[in-house]
Design a protein around this motif. Structure first.
Motif, PDB file in Angstrom:
ATOM      1  N   THR A 255       0.821  -1.217   0.000  1.00  0.00           N
ATOM      2  CA  THR A 255       0.000   0.000   0.000  1.00  0.00           C
ATOM      3  C   THR A 255       0.848   1.256   0.000  1.00  0.00           C
ATOM      4  O   THR A 255       1.914   1.318   0.624  1.00  0.00           O
ATOM      5  CB  THR A 255      -0.951   0.047   1.209  1.00  0.00           C
ATOM      6  OG1 THR A 255      -1.693   1.273   1.162  1.00  0.00           O
ATOM      7  CG2 THR A 255      -0.197  -0.035   2.520  1.00  0.00           C
ATOM      8  N   ASP A 256       0.361   2.272  -0.722  1.00  0.00           N
ATOM      9  CA  ASP A 256       0.904   3.627  -0.635  1.00  0.00           C
ATOM     10  C   ASP A 256      -0.193   4.595  -0.213  1.00  0.00           C
ATOM     11  O   ASP A 256      -0.086   5.802  -0.402  1.00  0.00           O
ATOM     12  CB  ASP A 256       1.535   4.049  -1.963  1.00  0.00           C
ATOM     13  CG  ASP A 256       0.518   4.104  -3.099  1.00  0.00           C
ATOM     14  OD1 ASP A 256      -0.632   3.656  -2.887  1.00  0.00           O
ATOM     15  OD2 ASP A 256       0.863   4.586  -4.193  1.00  0.00           O
ATOM     16  N   PHE A 257      -1.300   4.028   0.319  1.00  0.00           N
ATOM     17  CA  PHE A 257      -2.454   4.777   0.810  1.00  0.00           C
ATOM     18  C   PHE A 257      -3.269   5.435  -0.317  1.00  0.00           C
ATOM     19  O   PHE A 257      -4.120   6.282  -0.042  1.00  0.00           O
ATOM     20  CB  PHE A 257      -2.032   5.852   1.829  1.00  0.00           C
ATOM     21  CG  PHE A 257      -1.227   5.317   2.978  1.00  0.00           C
ATOM     22  CD1 PHE A 257      -1.812   4.524   3.948  1.00  0.00           C
ATOM     23  CD2 PHE A 257       0.128   5.581   3.082  1.00  0.00           C
ATOM     24  CE1 PHE A 257      -1.074   4.024   5.011  1.00  0.00           C
ATOM     25  CE2 PHE A 257       0.886   5.082   4.129  1.00  0.00           C
ATOM     26  CZ  PHE A 257       0.279   4.291   5.093  1.00  0.00           C
ATOM     27  N   SER A 258      -3.005   5.049  -1.563  1.00  0.00           N
ATOM     28  CA  SER A 258      -3.717   5.632  -2.698  1.00  0.00           C
ATOM     29  C   SER A 258      -5.047   4.927  -2.911  1.00  0.00           C
ATOM     30  O   SER A 258      -5.367   3.927  -2.253  1.00  0.00           O
ATOM     31  CB  SER A 258      -2.867   5.501  -3.968  1.00  0.00           C
ATOM     32  OG  SER A 258      -2.722   4.128  -4.308  1.00  0.00           O
ATOM     33  N   ALA A 259      -5.830   5.445  -3.866  1.00  0.00           N
ATOM     34  CA  ALA A 259      -7.100   4.805  -4.221  1.00  0.00           C
ATOM     35  C   ALA A 259      -6.854   3.403  -4.777  1.00  0.00           C
ATOM     36  O   ALA A 259      -7.642   2.490  -4.533  1.00  0.00           O
ATOM     37  CB  ALA A 259      -7.843   5.657  -5.250  1.00  0.00           C
ATOM     38  N   CYS A 260      -5.750   3.249  -5.500  1.00  0.00           N
ATOM     39  CA  CYS A 260      -5.398   1.926  -6.040  1.00  0.00           C
ATOM     40  C   CYS A 260      -5.158   0.932  -4.908  1.00  0.00           C
ATOM     41  O   CYS A 260      -5.606  -0.213  -4.960  1.00  0.00           O
ATOM     42  CB  CYS A 260      -4.137   2.017  -6.902  1.00  0.00           C
ATOM     43  SG  CYS A 260      -4.326   2.949  -8.407  1.00  0.00           S
ATOM     44  N   ALA A 261      -4.422   1.377  -3.906  1.00  0.00           N
ATOM     45  CA  ALA A 261      -4.113   0.517  -2.770  1.00  0.00           C
ATOM     46  C   ALA A 261      -5.368   0.178  -1.977  1.00  0.00           C
ATOM     47  O   ALA A 261      -5.540  -0.947  -1.501  1.00  0.00           O
ATOM     48  CB  ALA A 261      -3.087   1.193  -1.865  1.00  0.00           C
ATOM     49  N   LEU A 262      -6.254   1.152  -1.825  1.00  0.00           N
ATOM     50  CA  LEU A 262      -7.520   0.927  -1.122  1.00  0.00           C
ATOM     51  C   LEU A 262      -8.333  -0.151  -1.824  1.00  0.00           C
ATOM     52  O   LEU A 262      -8.849  -1.071  -1.185  1.00  0.00           O
ATOM     53  CB  LEU A 262      -8.312   2.235  -1.068  1.00  0.00           C
ATOM     54  CG  LEU A 262      -9.703   2.163  -0.425  1.00  0.00           C
ATOM     55  CD1 LEU A 262      -9.585   1.904   1.066  1.00  0.00           C
ATOM     56  CD2 LEU A 262     -10.468   3.451  -0.679  1.00  0.00           C
ATOM     57  N   ASN A 263      -8.417  -0.064  -3.133  1.00  0.00           N
ATOM     58  CA  ASN A 263      -9.166  -1.050  -3.910  1.00  0.00           C
ATOM     59  C   ASN A 263      -8.520  -2.430  -3.820  1.00  0.00           C
ATOM     60  O   ASN A 263      -9.208  -3.450  -3.673  1.00  0.00           O
ATOM     61  CB  ASN A 263      -9.241  -0.603  -5.372  1.00  0.00           C
ATOM     62  CG  ASN A 263     -10.157  -1.477  -6.197  1.00  0.00           C
ATOM     63  OD1 ASN A 263     -11.324  -1.671  -5.869  1.00  0.00           O
ATOM     64  ND2 ASN A 263      -9.632  -2.036  -7.277  1.00  0.00           N
ATOM     65  N   ALA A 264      -7.186  -2.471  -3.882  1.00  0.00           N
ATOM     66  CA  ALA A 264      -6.464  -3.740  -3.788  1.00  0.00           C
ATOM     67  C   ALA A 264      -6.662  -4.384  -2.423  1.00  0.00           C
ATOM     68  O   ALA A 264      -6.812  -5.606  -2.303  1.00  0.00           O
ATOM     69  CB  ALA A 264      -4.976  -3.518  -4.062  1.00  0.00           C
ATOM     70  N   MET A 265      -6.668  -3.568  -1.370  1.00  0.00           N
ATOM     71  CA  MET A 265      -6.862  -4.077  -0.014  1.00  0.00           C
ATOM     72  C   MET A 265      -8.267  -4.643   0.150  1.00  0.00           C
ATOM     73  O   MET A 265      -8.455  -5.710   0.761  1.00  0.00           O
ATOM     74  CB  MET A 265      -6.610  -2.963   1.005  1.00  0.00           C
ATOM     75  CG  MET A 265      -6.685  -3.404   2.452  1.00  0.00           C
ATOM     76  SD  MET A 265      -5.367  -4.560   2.918  1.00  0.00           S
ATOM     77  CE  MET A 265      -5.595  -4.602   4.704  1.00  0.00           C
ATOM     78  N   GLU A 266      -9.256  -3.952  -0.385  1.00  0.00           N
ATOM     79  CA  GLU A 266     -10.633  -4.453  -0.317  1.00  0.00           C
ATOM     80  C   GLU A 266     -10.744  -5.803  -1.024  1.00  0.00           C
ATOM     81  O   GLU A 266     -11.402  -6.727  -0.536  1.00  0.00           O
ATOM     82  CB  GLU A 266     -11.586  -3.437  -0.941  1.00  0.00           C
ATOM     83  CG  GLU A 266     -11.774  -2.181  -0.111  1.00  0.00           C
ATOM     84  CD  GLU A 266     -12.689  -1.178  -0.785  1.00  0.00           C
ATOM     85  OE1 GLU A 266     -12.979  -1.346  -1.994  1.00  0.00           O
ATOM     86  OE2 GLU A 266     -13.114  -0.216  -0.110  1.00  0.00           O
ATOM     87  N   TYR A 267     -10.103  -5.909  -2.172  1.00  0.00           N
ATOM     88  CA  TYR A 267     -10.102  -7.152  -2.939  1.00  0.00           C
ATOM     89  C   TYR A 267      -9.434  -8.265  -2.127  1.00  0.00           C
ATOM     90  O   TYR A 267      -9.945  -9.390  -2.025  1.00  0.00           O
ATOM     91  CB  TYR A 267      -9.357  -6.933  -4.258  1.00  0.00           C
ATOM     92  CG  TYR A 267      -9.717  -7.897  -5.356  1.00  0.00           C
ATOM     93  CD1 TYR A 267      -9.327  -9.232  -5.311  1.00  0.00           C
ATOM     94  CD2 TYR A 267     -10.429  -7.477  -6.468  1.00  0.00           C
ATOM     95  CE1 TYR A 267      -9.648 -10.114  -6.332  1.00  0.00           C
ATOM     96  CE2 TYR A 267     -10.761  -8.355  -7.494  1.00  0.00           C
ATOM     97  CZ  TYR A 267     -10.354  -9.665  -7.415  1.00  0.00           C
ATOM     98  OH  TYR A 267     -10.674 -10.542  -8.430  1.00  0.00           O
ATOM     99  N   ALA A 268      -8.284  -7.942  -1.527  1.00  0.00           N
ATOM    100  CA  ALA A 268      -7.544  -8.924  -0.735  1.00  0.00           C
ATOM    101  C   ALA A 268      -8.338  -9.376   0.491  1.00  0.00           C
ATOM    102  O   ALA A 268      -8.304 -10.557   0.864  1.00  0.00           O
ATOM    103  CB  ALA A 268      -6.208  -8.336  -0.299  1.00  0.00           C
ATOM    104  N   MET A 269      -9.032  -8.448   1.127  1.00  0.00           N
ATOM    105  CA  MET A 269      -9.836  -8.797   2.303  1.00  0.00           C
ATOM    106  C   MET A 269     -10.961  -9.746   1.929  1.00  0.00           C
ATOM    107  O   MET A 269     -11.281 -10.686   2.681  1.00  0.00           O
ATOM    108  CB  MET A 269     -10.387  -7.530   2.944  1.00  0.00           C
ATOM    109  CG  MET A 269      -9.344  -6.624   3.575  1.00  0.00           C
ATOM    110  SD  MET A 269      -8.532  -7.344   5.031  1.00  0.00           S
ATOM    111  CE  MET A 269      -9.846  -7.188   6.250  1.00  0.00           C
ATOM    112  N   GLU A 270     -11.571  -9.527   0.772  1.00  0.00           N
ATOM    113  CA  GLU A 270     -12.625 -10.435   0.304  1.00  0.00           C
ATOM    114  C   GLU A 270     -12.040 -11.828   0.045  1.00  0.00           C
ATOM    115  O   GLU A 270     -12.647 -12.840   0.413  1.00  0.00           O
ATOM    116  CB  GLU A 270     -13.268  -9.886  -0.971  1.00  0.00           C
ATOM    117  CG  GLU A 270     -14.058  -8.605  -0.789  1.00  0.00           C
ATOM    118  CD  GLU A 270     -15.426  -8.836  -0.162  1.00  0.00           C
ATOM    119  OE1 GLU A 270     -15.731  -9.983   0.240  1.00  0.00           O
ATOM    120  OE2 GLU A 270     -16.203  -7.861  -0.066  1.00  0.00           O
TER     121      GLU A 270
END
Length: 273
Positions: free
Chosen positions: A8-23
């Motif tokens: 993560t770099d705290f960007s919108a891209c990272a936020l989306n990737a984290m949500e995907y990973a959590m799912e």
């Protein structure tokens, strides 16, 4: 698989990737670690006064990462997913590789801007990481969202031999997502049309948790053929095998994996030989 590592770099891209990973972590019943790299000169600005308080700066960044990760675990949907954080000084690739070398990471997840143009730390670094580590890497474009019933496609030339770890990850993903089949795509370039019975039989022995649907298509351009198939089948996760190439080849040529990663608006799972 025990752990998913999310850069993560705290960007919108990272936020989306984290949500995907959590799912993914939720259905695969594994833990997640969010990792952030602090640049070696970040926060200094060539100022001696700032340099004195670097420890405070680093601690603030580590707390910011913990706070960022806690926004996911605070939601009811992910309350049962265990999340840890790691924040170290160094380049993105060096920090990630160091962590992978000392921890059991089954999958690395990174976000990109996708078809809108690769940018932020995850643009160049996503391409770099698939060559620097043998860990299966899921590239999640900003446009890509997790699907509870994903259509999964594996593009293969039947010549690349997947590692046992990558085969295990793919089988785990198919089981967890309850996929009723795996699309297997082979692009045939030129006029020599033929199926590959030996290659099909070999894959069936390795990927045995669901039905394999073999598809052959004749295209003059492999990348375009893969992208066209993914679009026509509404593929959610496109699996590609990153083949080993020399440094010279990498400098002067973009591989099919690179090209697809730069164009895809859907998640791309990069596996390795």
């Amino acid at each position: 698989m025990k752990k998913i590592l999310v850069a993560t770099d705290f960007s919108a891209c990272a936020l989306n990737a984290m949500e995907y990973a959590m799912e993914l972590a939720k259905i695969m019943q594994v833990e997640v670690c969010a990792i952030h790299a602090i640049g070696s000169t970040e926060g200094i600005d060539n100022n001696i006064f700032n340099a004195i308080y670097m420890d405070d700066y680093y601690n603030a960044k580590r707390q910011a990462l913990k706070d960022w990760a806690s926004t996911f675990t605070a939601t009811g949907a992910f309350k049962d997913v265990t999340v840890s954080t790691v924040c170290e000084v160094g380049s993105v690739s060096s920090v990630i590789i160091k962590y992978i070398e000392t921890n059991e990471v089954g999958l690395l997840v990174m976000g990109t801007m996708g078809s809108t143009g690769i940018s932020s730390i995850f643009g160049h670094n996503a391409n770099v990481m698939v060559t620097k580590t043998k860990t299966p890497t899921l590239i999640v474009p900003l446009e890509s969202k997790f699907s509870m019933e994903p259509i999964i496609t594996l593009a293969t030339d039947f010549e690349s031999k997947l590692s046992p770890e990558d085969i295990s990850i793919l089988n785990d993903l198919l089981v967890a997502s309850k996929a009723d089949k795996l699309n297997v795509l082979n692009i045939i370039e030129g006029n020599s049309w033929k199926t590959n019975a030996e290659g099909e039989a070999s894959l069936k022995k390795l990927i045995h948790v669901t039905e394999l649907d073999f598809n052959y298509t004749n295209e003059s351009n492999t990348t375009e053929g893969i992208m066209n198939y993914a679009i026509s089948t509404k593929t959610d996760i496109l699996c590609l095998v990153n083949r080993t190439h020399s440094v010279i080849y990498r400098i002067f040529n973009l591989t099919t994996v690179d090209k697809v990663m730069n164009k895809s608006i859907k998640a791309v799972l990069v596996l390795h030989e």
